[in-house]
Design a protein around this motif. Structure first.
Motif, mmCIF file in Angstrom:
data_model
loop_
_atom_site.group_PDB
_atom_site.id
_atom_site.type_symbol
_atom_site.label_atom_id
_atom_site.label_comp_id
_atom_site.label_asym_id
_atom_site.label_seq_id
_atom_site.Cartn_x
_atom_site.Cartn_y
_atom_site.Cartn_z
ATOM 1 N N HIS A 158 2.406 1.858 -29.049
ATOM 2 C CA HIS A 158 2.941 0.914 -30.035
ATOM 3 C C HIS A 158 3.612 -0.264 -29.362
ATOM 4 O O HIS A 158 4.559 -0.838 -29.874
ATOM 5 C CB HIS A 158 3.901 1.630 -30.978
ATOM 6 N N ILE A 159 3.111 -0.602 -28.207
ATOM 7 C CA ILE A 159 3.740 -1.685 -27.446
ATOM 8 C C ILE A 159 3.077 -3.023 -27.766
ATOM 9 O O ILE A 159 1.860 -3.106 -27.900
ATOM 10 C CB ILE A 159 3.646 -1.386 -25.927
ATOM 11 N N THR A 160 3.916 -4.054 -27.920
ATOM 12 C CA THR A 160 3.388 -5.411 -27.935
ATOM 13 C C THR A 160 3.384 -5.859 -26.486
ATOM 14 O O THR A 160 4.426 -6.081 -25.896
ATOM 15 C CB THR A 160 4.296 -6.321 -28.783
ATOM 16 N N TRP A 161 2.200 -5.945 -25.904
ATOM 17 C CA TRP A 161 2.118 -6.149 -24.462
ATOM 18 C C TRP A 161 2.482 -7.566 -24.058
ATOM 19 O O TRP A 161 3.172 -7.791 -23.077
ATOM 20 C CB TRP A 161 0.697 -5.842 -23.967
ATOM 21 N N LEU A 162 1.975 -8.542 -24.806
ATOM 22 C CA LEU A 162 2.074 -9.927 -24.355
ATOM 23 C C LEU A 162 3.247 -10.659 -24.989
ATOM 24 O O LEU A 162 3.441 -10.595 -26.204
ATOM 25 C CB LEU A 162 0.780 -10.671 -24.683
ATOM 26 N N ASN A 163 3.995 -11.357 -24.157
ATOM 27 C CA ASN A 163 5.059 -12.248 -24.607
ATOM 28 C C ASN A 163 6.179 -11.554 -25.365
ATOM 29 O O ASN A 163 6.989 -12.214 -26.011
ATOM 30 C CB ASN A 163 4.495 -13.392 -25.458
ATOM 31 N N ALA A 164 6.211 -10.204 -25.344
ATOM 32 C CA ALA A 164 7.319 -9.532 -26.001
ATOM 33 C C ALA A 164 8.289 -8.977 -24.976
ATOM 34 O O ALA A 164 9.456 -8.776 -25.278
ATOM 35 C CB ALA A 164 6.807 -8.411 -26.902
ATOM 36 N N SER A 165 7.826 -8.716 -23.771
ATOM 37 C CA SER A 165 8.753 -8.348 -22.708
ATOM 38 C C SER A 165 8.143 -8.767 -21.370
ATOM 39 O O SER A 165 6.919 -8.799 -21.220
ATOM 40 C CB SER A 165 9.060 -6.849 -22.731
ATOM 41 N N VAL A 166 9.019 -9.093 -20.426
ATOM 42 C CA VAL A 166 8.540 -9.656 -19.163
ATOM 43 C C VAL A 166 7.707 -8.639 -18.371
ATOM 44 O O VAL A 166 6.604 -8.965 -17.927
ATOM 45 C CB VAL A 166 9.725 -10.207 -18.337
ATOM 46 N N PRO A 167 8.194 -7.383 -18.190
ATOM 47 C CA PRO A 167 7.395 -6.454 -17.375
ATOM 48 C C PRO A 167 6.009 -6.156 -17.960
ATOM 49 O O PRO A 167 5.025 -6.161 -17.218
ATOM 50 C CB PRO A 167 8.254 -5.183 -17.342
ATOM 51 N N THR A 168 5.922 -5.933 -19.270
ATOM 52 C CA THR A 168 4.605 -5.603 -19.831
ATOM 53 C C THR A 168 3.665 -6.800 -19.759
ATOM 54 O O THR A 168 2.466 -6.640 -19.574
ATOM 55 C CB THR A 168 4.701 -5.132 -21.290
ATOM 56 N N THR A 169 4.212 -8.015 -19.884
ATOM 57 C CA THR A 169 3.358 -9.192 -19.794
ATOM 58 C C THR A 169 2.774 -9.319 -18.393
ATOM 59 O O THR A 169 1.575 -9.534 -18.221
ATOM 60 C CB THR A 169 4.153 -10.461 -20.161
ATOM 61 N N TRP A 170 3.637 -9.145 -17.372
ATOM 62 C CA TRP A 170 3.135 -9.207 -15.991
ATOM 63 C C TRP A 170 2.148 -8.083 -15.728
ATOM 64 O O TRP A 170 1.146 -8.272 -15.038
ATOM 65 C CB TRP A 170 4.293 -9.127 -14.989
ATOM 66 N N LEU A 171 2.448 -6.905 -16.285
ATOM 67 C CA LEU A 171 1.546 -5.767 -16.089
ATOM 68 C C LEU A 171 0.162 -6.113 -16.642
ATOM 69 O O LEU A 171 -0.866 -5.876 -15.989
ATOM 70 C CB LEU A 171 2.119 -4.533 -16.788
#
Lengths: 304, 453
Positions: A158-171
């Motif tokens: 249930h993660i918003t990957w892009l632009n919602a948190s820095v680590p997940t966006t880089w990931l």
């Protein structure tokens, strides 16, 4: 075009003038396309040149544009850090994974030909296209990634990957870049591996050398030329990463995924600031040349 | 010059293929002359485009009656895009060509994404191109284009400022001159479901309470408030609504104010404290908000007037239960950010008479009404709000009330850079990677440098 003979002093040999004449369009075109932009860009980088503000003129500004690149206030220093950090992390991962795949494909496994063809596919997709495709896949409501993670009861469903948190966006950026670049690394290294004579391994086997030893003492040293090529290519393209960032995050969240190429584009095309854009470009060119020279000095190919 | 070049080609070319005797010293001398002739030729070829691009004093104008083609750059082109704007534009152009024999309008499609289309247009202007003649611009562009002298003032186009809806003239006037004409009138307002929210909220706090209550009442709802949270211009227009809700203002010279901080905190809280908007809004544009609202999964949604037509259309799951209001404000007067498409004219255009004719055509009440009915774009001229319009699309009466609350965006030649900084600030707050106070303080310092005209 072959010259009939050497010219003596200032006197031109028959046909030599014609030779120059015939070559001159190509030479002039090359100069117009390379030397002129480079010099013009250098000139720009030490002047104020904002095309949206013609009234500002083109006064000489010294190194002001360069100081901006390394200033934390303009947010450009952060882009430098992102670029260096991203390159330092992504390239080793890509080369390690690519080497692993190359070693696997070098073995006589069933379906090797098909595997080799299939593995090239991600690399054949233009990176803007693959970025947009991944953006769709990563959408938390309509995308496939979260859905599959949910089906498999894995974390991140249930993660918003892009632009919602820095680590997940880089990931996400890293995974996409790796997905796309590893095939390139693998194929180049595979070619390098196939150039290593089998007899060396057979001789090592006879001498009772372990697999690890023969990898370290035979494979790695003889793979050096291929590794150098791969490292130079991958480091430079990681350092110049733009399209994935542009299509996927727009530098967000905030400015946490801006890179040098992204801020350069922004300076040129959003702000029309050719002075600052020029300075960023010059910094990038120098960094890229330094990286290439550094590799050349540390990994000298055996044949050089 | 062309004659000379032709001669040079002949002179340099004739002996080249000849298989005569080996050239003597004299022949070598001749070859050298030919060499420099060819060099000159190459130089001419290299410099010719620059000489052509140089331009003299004011471009030669093509009279209105002459056979001509004008290029009209249209965001999204004339294929069906948001709603059916593209189709409406195509029909208007076809009608114009029919009424003006001899003038052909060639459409140059621009990206639907406003950031991308800005670059497409800027690049053509930077190159000094005389086309496109007419540009369907975002209302934030004219000030920058005017300062760069890329577009021409519309003073001689014979437009009546009093004909436009309020705010439309102020938003396109730069240094006292009108540089653009509002094509249609677009405001970022607030949609709500009348079945779920009985009386529209009058303060932002009431909006949050209503949204939370609706989420509790109707488990099929997924968003209390859907809004455009992607890092792009659309988020800025939403934020200007939020600013107005707390009495704040997008003033680059003075951004770090208590009211602005409240608005930024509100943006953060709707996702992280009040939980009325999902984190997924960080990638949402108008299309996502439209899908969420029309499919009936959102209680409130920010969006433009075009959505009203879609929401009220047959087959919509929210037909007959859609309300459209200005964004509620603590100050008592709701706000709706005015951000629409305007028409600008290339300063290098050689078809100014035909350009003026097309601008007037597109702004004529008949075309404005037709466009409104076809695409849902509200007319920008008062005279187009006729009984006929209300009869075929009653919701335009609703729109008119929201328009009274219109707040123009900042008119600044540096708007694009200011907006880019604001977008970064909003995006980092929405990602919870900076506190609203930190983000506002840092951004205020950055944009203060851009406050000068």
């Amino acid at each position: 075009m072959t010259a009939p003979g050497r010219s003596h002093g200032r006197r031109w040999r028959p046909g030599e003038g014609l030779g120059y004449a015939m070559a001159s369009p190509a030479v002039l075109t090359l100069l117009a396309l390379t030397a002129f932009p480079i010099l013009y860009n250098l000139w720009n980088s030490v002047h104020y040149d904002n095309l949206l503000n013609p009234a500002g003129g083109h006064p000489f500004t010294g190194l002001a544009n360069y100081t901006k690149v390394f200033s934390s206030q303009t947010g450009l220093l952060a882009a430098v850090e992102h670029t260096v950090g991203y390159t330092a992390i992504s390239v080793p991962v890509e080369v390690a994974l690519g080497l692993g795949i190359a070693l696997l494909l070098d073995r006589p496994i069933p379906g090797r030909g098909i595997c080799r063809a299939l593995i090239l596919l991600p690399w054949a997709v233009p990176s803007v296209v693959s970025a947009i495709m991944w953006k769709t896949l990563l959408d938390p409501q309509t995308g496939g990634v979260d859905y599959v993670l949910g089906l498999l009861h894995l974390p991140g469903a249930h993660i918003t990957w892009l632009n919602a948190s820095v680590p997940t966006t880089w990931l996400a950026i890293g995974v996409i870049d790796i997905w796309q670049s590893v095939p390139f690394v693998a194929i180049l290294l595979l070619a390098g591996l196939q150039g290593i004579p089998r007899e060396l391994y057979e001789a090592a086997q006879v001498d009772g050398v372990s697999a690890w030893q023969s990898f370290r003492r035979i494979t790695l040293p003889l793979l050096r030329p291929a590794l150098l090529v791969v490292l130079v290519f991958r480091t430079l393209s990681a350092f110049l990463i733009f399209d994935i960032i542009y299509a996927l995050t727009g530098g967000g969240p905030g400015t946490s995924t801006t890179t040098l190429a992204y801020v350069d584009w922004n300076a040129f095309l959003t702000s029309s600031d050719f002075g600052l854009g020029g300075a960023i470009s010059v910094v990038m060119v120098i960094a890229v040349l330094a990286i290439a020279a550094g590799y050349r000095a540390t990994i000298k190919p055996a044949t050089a | 010059m062309s004659e000379r070049v032709a001669w040079d080609i002949e002179a340099a070319g004739s002996p080249a293929g000849g298989a005569g005797p080996p050239p003597s010293g004299r022949a070598g001398q001749r070859a050298r002359t030919r060499g420099s002739a060819a060099l000159a030729l190459a130089l001419c070829a290299a410099l010719a485009p620059a000489a052509c691009g140089g331009g003299g004093s004011g471009p030669q104008q093509v009279p209105l009656g002459a056979r001509q083609t004008i290029v009209f750059a249209v965001q999204g082109g004339i294929s069906a895009s948001l709603g059916s704007e593209g189709r409406a534009t195509g029909q208007e152009i076809a009608a114009f060509e029919k009424a003006h024999r001899g003038i052909t309008v060639q459409v140059l499609p621009l990206s639907e994404d406003v950031n991308t289309s800005y670059q497409q247009v800027t690049q053509r202007f930077l190159a000094g191109s005389s086309t496109p003649d007419l540009v369907d611009s975002d209302s934030s562009w004219p000030a920058a284009f005017a300062r760069a002298q890329w577009i021409t003032p519309l003073t001689h186009f014979g437009l009546d400022p009093a004909a436009f809806l309020p705010g439309a003239v102020a938003a396109t006037t730069y240094q006292g001159q009108l540089y653009a004409a509002y094509w249609y009138y677009n405001v970022e307002g607030l949609y709500y479901r009348t079945g779920l929210v009985h009386s529209p909220p009058t303060t932002p706090q009431a909006l949050v309470a209503d949204a939370q209550q609706a989420l509790r009442k109707d488990p099929s709802l997924r968003e209390g408030l859907a809004f455009e949270g992607n890092k792009y211009e659309g988020l800025v227009t939403v934020f200007i609504d939020f600013l107005g809700a707390f009495g704040g203002k997008l003033d680059p010279a003075n951004l770090d104010t208590p009211a602005n901080l409240k608005a930024l905190q509100f943006l953060h809280d709707v996702v992280y404290a009040d939980h009325i908007a999902p984190q997924a809004v960080t990638s949402w544009t108008e299309q996502n908000v439209q899908d969420a609202f029309v499919s009936g999964q959102a209680a409130f949604a920010t969006n433009w007037p075009y959505l009203l037509g879609l929401a009220e259309a047959k087959g919509s799951s929210v037909a007959g239960q859609t309300g459209f209001i200005p964004f509620p404000s603590q100050t008592g007067k709701g706000v709706a950010t005015l951000a629409s498409d305007v028409l600008t004219v290339n300063a290098r255009s050689t078809h100014l008479a035909a350009d003026a004719a097309l601008v007037k055509w597109l702004l004529s009440p008949a075309q404005q009404t037709a466009r409104a009915i076809e695409s849902g774009d509200p007319p920008s001229v008062r005279a187009a709000y006729t009984r006929a319009l209300f009869k075929s699309a009653p919701y335009f009466q609703v729109d008119e009330k929201v328009f009274a609350a219109a707040v123009p965006r900042l008119v600044s030649p540096n708007y694009h850079q200011i907006s880019a900084d604001i977008q970064a600030m909003l995006s980092s707050v929405l990602a919870n990677s900076q506190t609203p106070a930190q983000a506002l303080k840092a951004t205020a310092q950055q944009v203060a440098q851009l406050a000068k005209p």
